[in-house]
Design a protein around this motif. Structure first.
Motif, PDB file in Angstrom:
ATOM      1  N   LEU A  65       0.817  -1.206   0.000  1.00  0.00           N
ATOM      2  CA  LEU A  65       0.000   0.000   0.000  1.00  0.00           C
ATOM      3  C   LEU A  65       0.856   1.264   0.000  1.00  0.00           C
ATOM      4  O   LEU A  65       1.950   1.291   0.576  1.00  0.00           O
ATOM      5  N   VAL A  66       0.340   2.300  -0.642  1.00  0.00           N
ATOM      6  CA  VAL A  66       0.940   3.629  -0.626  1.00  0.00           C
ATOM      7  C   VAL A  66      -0.104   4.604  -0.102  1.00  0.00           C
ATOM      8  O   VAL A  66      -1.241   4.622  -0.590  1.00  0.00           O
ATOM      9  N   ALA A  67       0.253   5.407   0.881  1.00  0.00           N
ATOM     10  CA  ALA A  67      -0.648   6.448   1.371  1.00  0.00           C
ATOM     11  C   ALA A  67      -0.542   7.659   0.452  1.00  0.00           C
ATOM     12  O   ALA A  67       0.549   8.200   0.246  1.00  0.00           O
ATOM     13  N   VAL A  68      -1.669   8.059  -0.110  1.00  0.00           N
ATOM     14  CA  VAL A  68      -1.731   9.256  -0.953  1.00  0.00           C
ATOM     15  C   VAL A  68      -2.503  10.309  -0.168  1.00  0.00           C
ATOM     16  O   VAL A  68      -3.719  10.218   0.001  1.00  0.00           O
ATOM     17  N   HIS A  69      -1.769  11.285   0.349  1.00  0.00           N
ATOM     18  CA  HIS A  69      -2.348  12.285   1.245  1.00  0.00           C
ATOM     19  C   HIS A  69      -2.619  13.575   0.464  1.00  0.00           C
ATOM     20  O   HIS A  69      -1.691  14.274   0.058  1.00  0.00           O
TER      21      HIS A  69
ATOM     22  N   LEU B  26       3.053  15.714   8.174  1.00  0.00           N
ATOM     23  CA  LEU B  26       4.129  15.071   8.927  1.00  0.00           C
ATOM     24  C   LEU B  26       3.566  14.058   9.922  1.00  0.00           C
ATOM     25  O   LEU B  26       4.045  12.915   9.994  1.00  0.00           O
ATOM     26  N   LYS B  27       2.546  14.455  10.655  1.00  0.00           N
ATOM     27  CA  LYS B  27       1.970  13.541  11.659  1.00  0.00           C
ATOM     28  C   LYS B  27       1.312  12.338  10.985  1.00  0.00           C
ATOM     29  O   LYS B  27       1.402  11.210  11.495  1.00  0.00           O
ATOM     30  N   THR B  28       0.691  12.533   9.845  1.00  0.00           N
ATOM     31  CA  THR B  28       0.069  11.419   9.125  1.00  0.00           C
ATOM     32  C   THR B  28       1.127  10.440   8.632  1.00  0.00           C
ATOM     33  O   THR B  28       0.937   9.219   8.714  1.00  0.00           O
ATOM     34  N   MET B  29       2.238  10.955   8.138  1.00  0.00           N
ATOM     35  CA  MET B  29       3.328  10.089   7.690  1.00  0.00           C
ATOM     36  C   MET B  29       3.863   9.239   8.842  1.00  0.00           C
ATOM     37  O   MET B  29       4.083   8.028   8.690  1.00  0.00           O
ATOM     38  N   ILE B  30       4.049   9.866   9.993  1.00  0.00           N
ATOM     39  CA  ILE B  30       4.595   9.153  11.145  1.00  0.00           C
ATOM     40  C   ILE B  30       3.594   8.132  11.682  1.00  0.00           C
ATOM     41  O   ILE B  30       3.957   7.024  12.074  1.00  0.00           O
TER      42      ILE B  30
ATOM     43  N   PRO C 136       4.724   3.799   2.771  1.00  0.00           N
ATOM     44  CA  PRO C 136       5.248   4.650   1.695  1.00  0.00           C
ATOM     45  C   PRO C 136       4.238   5.770   1.455  1.00  0.00           C
ATOM     46  O   PRO C 136       3.028   5.512   1.376  1.00  0.00           O
ATOM     47  N   HIS C 137       4.696   6.991   1.367  1.00  0.00           N
ATOM     48  CA  HIS C 137       3.783   8.132   1.492  1.00  0.00           C
ATOM     49  C   HIS C 137       4.040   9.156   0.387  1.00  0.00           C
ATOM     50  O   HIS C 137       5.182   9.523   0.121  1.00  0.00           O
ATOM     51  N   VAL C 138       2.969   9.615  -0.241  1.00  0.00           N
ATOM     52  CA  VAL C 138       3.054  10.659  -1.264  1.00  0.00           C
ATOM     53  C   VAL C 138       2.094  11.781  -0.882  1.00  0.00           C
ATOM     54  O   VAL C 138       0.877  11.584  -0.839  1.00  0.00           O
ATOM     55  N   ASN C 139       2.641  12.947  -0.550  1.00  0.00           N
ATOM     56  CA  ASN C 139       1.826  14.121  -0.255  1.00  0.00           C
ATOM     57  C   ASN C 139       1.516  14.861  -1.547  1.00  0.00           C
ATOM     58  O   ASN C 139       2.401  15.057  -2.386  1.00  0.00           O
ATOM     59  N   VAL C 140       0.265  15.301  -1.681  1.00  0.00           N
ATOM     60  CA  VAL C 140      -0.184  15.896  -2.942  1.00  0.00           C
ATOM     61  C   VAL C 140      -0.921  17.206  -2.687  1.00  0.00           C
ATOM     62  O   VAL C 140      -1.827  17.260  -1.845  1.00  0.00           O
TER      63      VAL C 140
ATOM     64  N   PHE D 295      12.637  17.174  11.060  1.00  0.00           N
ATOM     65  CA  PHE D 295      12.209  15.884  10.518  1.00  0.00           C
ATOM     66  C   PHE D 295      12.588  15.769   9.042  1.00  0.00           C
ATOM     67  O   PHE D 295      12.968  14.701   8.573  1.00  0.00           O
ATOM     68  N   SER D 296      12.451  16.851   8.305  1.00  0.00           N
ATOM     69  CA  SER D 296      12.829  16.909   6.886  1.00  0.00           C
ATOM     70  C   SER D 296      12.223  15.751   6.087  1.00  0.00           C
ATOM     71  O   SER D 296      12.900  15.098   5.297  1.00  0.00           O
ATOM     72  N   LEU D 297      10.931  15.512   6.293  1.00  0.00           N
ATOM     73  CA  LEU D 297      10.241  14.419   5.618  1.00  0.00           C
ATOM     74  C   LEU D 297       9.208  14.902   4.606  1.00  0.00           C
ATOM     75  O   LEU D 297       8.891  14.188   3.662  1.00  0.00           O
ATOM     76  N   VAL D 298       8.669  16.081   4.819  1.00  0.00           N
ATOM     77  CA  VAL D 298       7.501  16.511   4.050  1.00  0.00           C
ATOM     78  C   VAL D 298       7.917  17.197   2.750  1.00  0.00           C
ATOM     79  O   VAL D 298       8.774  18.081   2.734  1.00  0.00           O
TER      80      VAL D 298
END
Length: 291
Positions: A131-135, A156-160, A165-169, A225-228
């Motif tokens: 699965l990939v989270a598409v936010h 950031l909180k949703t990713m954590i 595997p996460h894709v912010n859109v 965090f440098s994730l977003v």
């Protein structure tokens, strides 16, 4: 090995519209797709729904029988789904050869600290779902520094929390300036660059100036965090949808799962594409265009 997308995001971010658009696009390129609606409040479903949580429990019934409000009702519905996960597993059994789009509710509590959704996804992963989270978040939040910071924290909180595997859109990118002009180029917002510039805008705001130390702490937290980072999307635009699906396929490993009949073209193009999106053409097409 079933693959799929977990579509999440706050209300109004375009999740249902995205599911319908992604279904049409992926079907057109030869992929076998099914949509699973896990939003018990979704009364109007524009897409063909292979599995609907409303067949198990509805928000209206929950609110009426338990005297709960909308948010509490939806949280109860997802907890009830978790308790009856065998129902979902049974419904998914005939769809193992499909690429699944899971349409989730928009209550952010479900993806920031409540555990029901995370546990549901863990159950699916135990069944070998990749699965990939598409936010999705509405792109117009970029026009307001305070709202943009809140979107960064939410992402950031949703990713954590989800640990996928996460894709912010940034969705509705074609409408990004409907509520005001961007203070910086689009790349600043997609790459989440030096937030000290954004902090200056927050400190100059009549409301935000009261909380300068808090503004600094929030910006530091996001940068530490440098994730977003964000990709962009206009659902109606084929090029935009193609690029996003390529990113999602790489994030979830779909393109490395071997060529399957009907999927050769999109997987080969995705393997050739770069993972980093150049938003200069998006800036030119949707923001710098002549009115």
């Amino acid at each position: 090995m079933p693959f799929g997308q977990v579509i999440v995001g706050p209300p109004g971010s375009g999740k249902t519209t995205y599911c319908w658009g992604a279904y049409q696009y992926l079907t057109a390129v030869g992929r076998k797709v099914a949509i699973v609606n896990l939003d018990p409040a979704n009364d109007f479903i524009p897409y063909p729904c292979a599995v609907n949580v409303a067949d198990l429990i509805t928000l209206d019934d929950t609110m009426r029988e338990l005297r709960l409000g909308p948010n509490g009702g939806i949280m109860f519905c997802l907890e009830y789904l978790l308790e009856n996960i065998d129902w979902l597993i049974e419904k998914l059994e005939p769809l193992k050869d499909h690429y699944i789009l899971f349409d989730f509710p928009g209550q952010v509590e479900l993806f920031t600290h409540h555990s029901a959704v995370k546990q549901i996804l863990e159950k699916l992963q135990e069944l070998s779902y990749r699965l990939v989270a598409v936010h999705l978040v509405d792109a117009h939040y970029c026009t307001d520094p305070a709202k943009y910071i809140s979107v960064l924290l939410l992402s950031l909180k949703t990713m954590i929390q989800l640990e996928l595997p996460h894709v912010n859109v940034l969705s509705k990118i074609d409408l990004v300036e409907s509520y005001g002009k961007l203070a910086f180029n689009l790349e600043f917002y997609t790459d989440v660059m030096d937030l000290s510039y954004l902090q200056q805008a927050l400190d100059e705001d009549a409301f935000g100036s009261k909380y300068k130390k808090l503004n600094a702490a929030l910006c530091d937290l996001i940068e530490d965090f440098s994730l977003v980072g964000f990709y962009t999307l206009c659902v109606e635009d084929k090029t935009s949808m193609t690029k996003l699906q390529q990113v999602i396929d790489k994030a979830g490993g779909f393109i490395f799962g071997g060529l399957t009949e009907g999927n050769e073209s999109i997987m080969l193009s995705a393997m050739k594409s770069g993972y980093h999106e150049d938003v200069s053409d998006v800036q030119e097409k949707w923001i710098d265009r002549d009115d």
